[in-house]
Design an enzyme around this catalytic site. Structure first.
Site, PDB file in Angstrom:
ATOM      1  N   HIS A 179     -42.279 -12.939   1.394  1.00  0.00           N
ATOM      2  CA  HIS A 179     -42.044 -11.965   2.465  1.00  0.00           C
ATOM      3  C   HIS A 179     -42.106 -12.708   3.787  1.00  0.00           C
ATOM      4  O   HIS A 179     -42.898 -13.639   3.933  1.00  0.00           O
ATOM      5  CB  HIS A 179     -43.120 -10.869   2.412  1.00  0.00           C
ATOM      6  CG  HIS A 179     -42.762  -9.662   3.194  1.00  0.00           C
ATOM      7  ND1 HIS A 179     -42.980  -9.568   4.547  1.00  0.00           N
ATOM      8  CD2 HIS A 179     -42.162  -8.515   2.814  1.00  0.00           C
ATOM      9  CE1 HIS A 179     -42.551  -8.399   4.974  1.00  0.00           C
ATOM     10  NE2 HIS A 179     -42.042  -7.735   3.943  1.00  0.00           N
ATOM     11  N   ASP A 232     -41.037  -4.807  -3.774  1.00  0.00           N
ATOM     12  CA  ASP A 232     -39.954  -4.619  -4.746  1.00  0.00           C
ATOM     13  C   ASP A 232     -40.308  -5.097  -6.146  1.00  0.00           C
ATOM     14  O   ASP A 232     -39.574  -4.822  -7.093  1.00  0.00           O
ATOM     15  CB  ASP A 232     -38.691  -5.348  -4.261  1.00  0.00           C
ATOM     16  CG  ASP A 232     -38.122  -4.691  -3.036  1.00  0.00           C
ATOM     17  OD1 ASP A 232     -37.987  -3.467  -3.056  1.00  0.00           O
ATOM     18  OD2 ASP A 232     -37.842  -5.395  -2.050  1.00  0.00           O
TER      19      ASP A 232
END
Ligand code: ACO
Length: 426
Positions: A304, A362
């Site tokens: 991320h 996700d």
């Protein structure tokens, strides 16, 4: 408190104001830099740039903190509904009973699509990409609410906000029904937001779908965990488009397009495809990890821009997956086993440790959607439904805040001056 940073440039000393955020991070104001030095800042991907002030969502990537309007995501997940979360993000405070009732009524009053809009669905091929259909239909909603072009009409704006949150769910369900060759199921005003979505997806005319409480709870959790994430790619897109005073519908439609990409919201589909390939023995987990480390592919659902530790949303979702599926189904689900194996290997491997690569939202979200029988090509659409309150909140903040057209500079690397050459001489 304002201090100054001193920049030494070209023999001159330049003072740049420093601001403190409410959570203590420092921010250097470089707005006057070009005026004073002739130079601009170079920051591809804007990873070190704050293009705006914001009071919607706080993320601390080092500590794994996420808060909506100051409320920790763990509390939001435990205590709130998606609709309440939407209100909090958009209007900036927790709704009292009357505000909540009025907001829910507005959502219900806006849940139907104009019948003329249904023809749009007929024009798309049945295998059309749902994200493309969603962005196109959301963009076209402005044709049915032209009153919001008057940006001073606050009542019209409140209706438009409710229309988007409510209709995006109807549009998503209708595009699925169209693709499946099934009749549209109209929203039921007696049902809650999540129950109503599952009804529009899975009811058939002679048999109404009654989702279990667990399914409604899981969908609620999925949506609220996706509701905002400060200046991410799609929220920034919405802010940029909105900065040109583009209407709310078209601005959030651009957010849907940005979300679609597999490095952003499209990762939930990519994770699922990766797990399925491994389940089908296209390659073994160690072979796959080797390819990731050789940079031939990425471990989707990991890494991320901001989080350098566990994404708190991934933790909550992982627990929810375990709670949703009963033990037997869980034991036999090859995808869950592969996800857990991958996570374990990655968390022990120096490649991932040294780069601070941890599961993101996700990695486990697809498991929830699968348990809810949502088809794979709808995964990013589901993310869009969840992210809508965040996009609206960012658009509003841009409209009411500094009101500055977003127009960055560049480090130009092209020809300084070139001659035009006639076509027959090239
Ligand atoms: N798998 C393998 N290696 C990775 C991964 C990954 N998922 N993510 C980053 N890396 C590596 C890069 O190769 C790079 O290695 P290097 O230093 O040897 O060159 C290093 O980690 C830094 O990567 P960047 O791409 O510079 O990091 P950035 O912050 O730009 O990327 C991103 C963030 C795009 C999310 C990235 O981690 C990624 O591609 N993840 C997979 C896709 C994904 O899951 N996206 C969803 C993000 S959450 C969301 O948007 C809702």
């Amino acid at each position: 408190m304002v201090n100054n940073a001193i920049l030494s440039f070209d023999g001159k000393s330049i003072e740049l104001p420093i601001y403190d955020s409410t959570t203590g991070e420092k921010c250097i104001d470089i707005r006057k830099l070009r005026e004073q030095t002739g130079a601009v800042m170079f920051d591809p991907g804007l990873g070190n740039t704050a293009p705006c002030q914001s009071s919607i969502t706080y993320v601390n990537g080092e500590k794994g903190i996420l808060r909506y309007r100051g409320i920790p995501i763990e509390t939001v997940a435990e205590k709130m509904t998606f609709v309440e979360t939407a209100y909090l993000l958009i209007y900036g405070h927790l709704p009292n009973k009357n505000e909540m009732k009025a907001f829910s009524n507005r959502l219900t009053n806006n849940e139907l699509l104009h019948e003329g809009l249904l023809h749009h669905f007929d024009a798309f091929p049945s295998n059309g990409q749902p994200m493309s259909i969603l962005s196109a239909v959301v963009n076209s909603l402005i044709c049915y609410s032209p009153e919001i072009m008057d940006t001073t009409n606050e009542e019209a704006l409140d209706n438009a906000i409710a229309a988007i949150i409510s209709k995006v769910r109807t549009i998503a369900a209708f595009s699925y029904r169209k693709a499946m060759g099934l009749p549209y199921i109209y929203p039921d005003p007696e049902r809650s937001y999540c129950d109503n979505f599952l009804h529009m997806m899975f009811s058939i005319p002679n048999k109404m779908h009654q989702p279990t409480q667990e399914a409604v709870k899981a969908l609620n959790l999925f949506l609220l965990l996706h509701a905002d994430h400060e200046q991410n790619c799609s929220a920034s897109t919405v802010r940029i488009v909105g900065s040109a005073e583009t209407n709310l519908f078209s601005s959030v439609a651009s957010g849907i397009c940005a979300l679609w990409g597999k490095l952003h919201g499209g990762a939930n589909v990519a994770v699922f495809e990766m797990l399925t390939n491994l389940a089908n023995n296209k390659e073994t987990i160690p072979e796959f990890i080797e390819r990731v480390k050789n940079k031939e592919t990425r471990l989707m659902g990991f890494g991320h821009r901001v989080y350098k530790t566990f994404d708190p949303r991934a933790r909550i979702l992982k627990n929810a997956v375990f709670a949703l599926l009963d033990a037997e189904e869980m034991k036999n689900d090859p995808l869950i086993k592969i996800a857990l194996d991958l996570e374990k290997i990655a968390l022990d491997d120096d490649y991932f440790i040294s780069r601070n690569l941890y599961p993101n939202v996700d990695f486990y979200s697809g498991m929830i959607l699968r348990a809810l029988h949502i088809p794979l090509n709808m995964y990013t659409v589901m993310f869009s439904i969840g992210r809508m309150p965040g996009w609206i909140a960012h658009w509003l903040e841009g409209k009411r805040g500094e009101k500055k057209l977003v127009r960055p500079r560049q480090l130009y690397t092209g020809n300084v001056l070139a001659d035009y050459v006639e076509v027959d001489k090239r």
